[in-house]
Scaffold this motif. Sequence first.
Motif, PDB file in Angstrom:
ATOM      1  N   ILE A  14       0.800  -1.335  -0.049  1.00 11.16           N
ATOM      2  CA  ILE A  14       0.014   0.111  -0.092  1.00 11.16           C
ATOM      3  C   ILE A  14       0.860   1.205   0.005  1.00 11.16           C
ATOM      4  O   ILE A  14       0.650   2.223  -0.623  1.00 11.16           O
ATOM      5  N   LYS A  15       1.860   1.218   0.836  1.00  9.56           N
ATOM      6  CA  LYS A  15       2.851   2.385   0.928  1.00  9.56           C
ATOM      7  C   LYS A  15       3.356   2.641  -0.412  1.00  9.56           C
ATOM      8  O   LYS A  15       3.525   3.845  -1.114  1.00  9.56           O
ATOM      9  N   LEU A  16       3.963   1.742  -1.270  1.00 10.13           N
ATOM     10  CA  LEU A  16       4.438   1.815  -2.407  1.00 10.13           C
ATOM     11  C   LEU A  16       3.299   2.440  -3.450  1.00 10.13           C
ATOM     12  O   LEU A  16       3.794   3.017  -4.402  1.00 10.13           O
ATOM     13  N   LEU A  17       2.296   1.615  -3.466  1.00  9.09           N
ATOM     14  CA  LEU A  17       1.146   2.467  -4.415  1.00  9.09           C
ATOM     15  C   LEU A  17       0.865   3.588  -4.176  1.00  9.09           C
ATOM     16  O   LEU A  17       0.747   4.551  -4.866  1.00  9.09           O
ATOM     17  N   CYS A  18       0.956   4.202  -2.797  1.00  8.07           N
ATOM     18  CA  CYS A  18       0.952   5.574  -2.429  1.00  8.07           C
ATOM     19  C   CYS A  18       1.893   6.393  -2.890  1.00  8.07           C
ATOM     20  O   CYS A  18       1.648   7.641  -3.298  1.00  8.07           O
ATOM     21  N   ASP A  19       3.082   5.953  -3.001  1.00  9.20           N
ATOM     22  CA  ASP A  19       4.259   6.482  -3.686  1.00  9.20           C
ATOM     23  C   ASP A  19       4.138   6.485  -5.374  1.00  9.20           C
ATOM     24  O   ASP A  19       5.142   6.955  -5.949  1.00  9.20           O
ATOM     25  N   GLY A  20       3.220   5.995  -5.768  1.00  6.33           N
ATOM     26  CA  GLY A  20       3.070   5.967  -7.328  1.00  6.33           C
ATOM     27  C   GLY A  20       3.725   4.894  -8.050  1.00  6.33           C
ATOM     28  O   GLY A  20       3.829   4.938  -9.181  1.00  6.33           O
ATOM     29  N   LYS A  21       4.225   3.869  -7.351  1.00  3.04           N
ATOM     30  CA  LYS A  21       4.936   2.794  -7.830  1.00  3.04           C
ATOM     31  C   LYS A  21       4.210   1.939  -8.860  1.00  3.04           C
ATOM     32  O   LYS A  21       2.765   1.505  -8.253  1.00  3.04           O
ATOM     33  N   ALA A  27       7.590  -4.981  -7.453  1.00  3.40           N
ATOM     34  CA  ALA A  27       8.147  -6.513  -7.744  1.00  3.40           C
ATOM     35  C   ALA A  27       9.685  -6.310  -7.416  1.00  3.40           C
ATOM     36  O   ALA A  27      10.499  -7.173  -6.640  1.00  3.40           O
ATOM     37  N   THR A  28      10.288  -5.241  -8.075  1.00  4.88           N
ATOM     38  CA  THR A  28      11.751  -5.039  -8.187  1.00  4.88           C
ATOM     39  C   THR A  28      12.346  -4.641  -6.630  1.00  4.88           C
ATOM     40  O   THR A  28      13.282  -5.288  -6.192  1.00  4.88           O
ATOM     41  N   ASP A  53      -6.846   0.314  -7.620  1.00  2.00           N
ATOM     42  CA  ASP A  53      -5.879   0.655  -6.880  1.00  2.00           C
ATOM     43  C   ASP A  53      -5.885   2.116  -6.050  1.00  2.00           C
ATOM     44  O   ASP A  53      -5.545   2.356  -4.984  1.00  2.00           O
ATOM     45  N   THR A  54      -6.615   3.000  -6.914  1.00  2.00           N
ATOM     46  CA  THR A  54      -6.651   4.354  -6.389  1.00  2.00           C
ATOM     47  C   THR A  54      -7.734   4.395  -5.452  1.00  2.00           C
ATOM     48  O   THR A  54      -7.591   5.053  -4.386  1.00  2.00           O
ATOM     49  N   ALA A  55      -8.811   3.629  -5.441  1.00  2.00           N
ATOM     50  CA  ALA A  55      -9.795   3.390  -4.154  1.00  2.00           C
ATOM     51  C   ALA A  55      -9.252   2.818  -3.022  1.00  2.00           C
ATOM     52  O   ALA A  55      -9.361   3.074  -1.899  1.00  2.00           O
ATOM     53  N   LEU A  56      -8.225   1.733  -3.327  1.00  2.00           N
ATOM     54  CA  LEU A  56      -7.560   1.212  -2.230  1.00  2.00           C
ATOM     55  C   LEU A  56      -6.551   2.207  -1.542  1.00  2.00           C
ATOM     56  O   LEU A  56      -6.480   2.198  -0.251  1.00  2.00           O
ATOM     57  N   VAL A  57      -6.002   2.843  -2.130  1.00  2.00           N
ATOM     58  CA  VAL A  57      -5.302   3.927  -1.656  1.00  2.00           C
ATOM     59  C   VAL A  57      -5.999   4.964  -0.782  1.00  2.00           C
ATOM     60  O   VAL A  57      -5.595   5.344   0.305  1.00  2.00           O
ATOM     61  N   ALA A  58      -7.213   5.417  -1.280  1.00  2.00           N
ATOM     62  CA  ALA A  58      -8.071   6.275  -0.594  1.00  2.00           C
ATOM     63  C   ALA A  58      -8.644   5.512   0.564  1.00  2.00           C
ATOM     64  O   ALA A  58      -8.620   6.288   1.829  1.00  2.00           O
ATOM     65  N   ALA A  59      -8.876   4.390   0.535  1.00  2.00           N
ATOM     66  CA  ALA A  59      -9.344   3.911   1.720  1.00  2.00           C
ATOM     67  C   ALA A  59      -8.324   3.363   2.822  1.00  2.00           C
ATOM     68  O   ALA A  59      -8.593   3.502   3.884  1.00  2.00           O
TER      69      ALA A  59
END
Length: 67
Positions: A14-21, A27-28, A53-59
């Motif tokens: 989740i943190k990496l998604l928030c960073d836009g990865k 994976a890397t 995933d955008t909804a995941l970050v918001a949640a």
Amino acid sequence: MTDLNITPRETEIIKLLCDGKTGPEMATILSLSIHTVYTYQVRLREKFGVYKDTALVAAAFRSGLIQ
């Protein structure tokens, strides 16, 4: 949030998604296969009851998991 049973690895995702990865970037960074990363993302979306995933970050922000 406590009843969602988010694992430390899921928190990293989740943190990496928030960073836009992207999936391949995560994976890397985490030394995982892209398929494993996508599996984590699917499980997280199921736990939070969202479809993107955008909804995941918001949640995650709303739940207090991410600040």
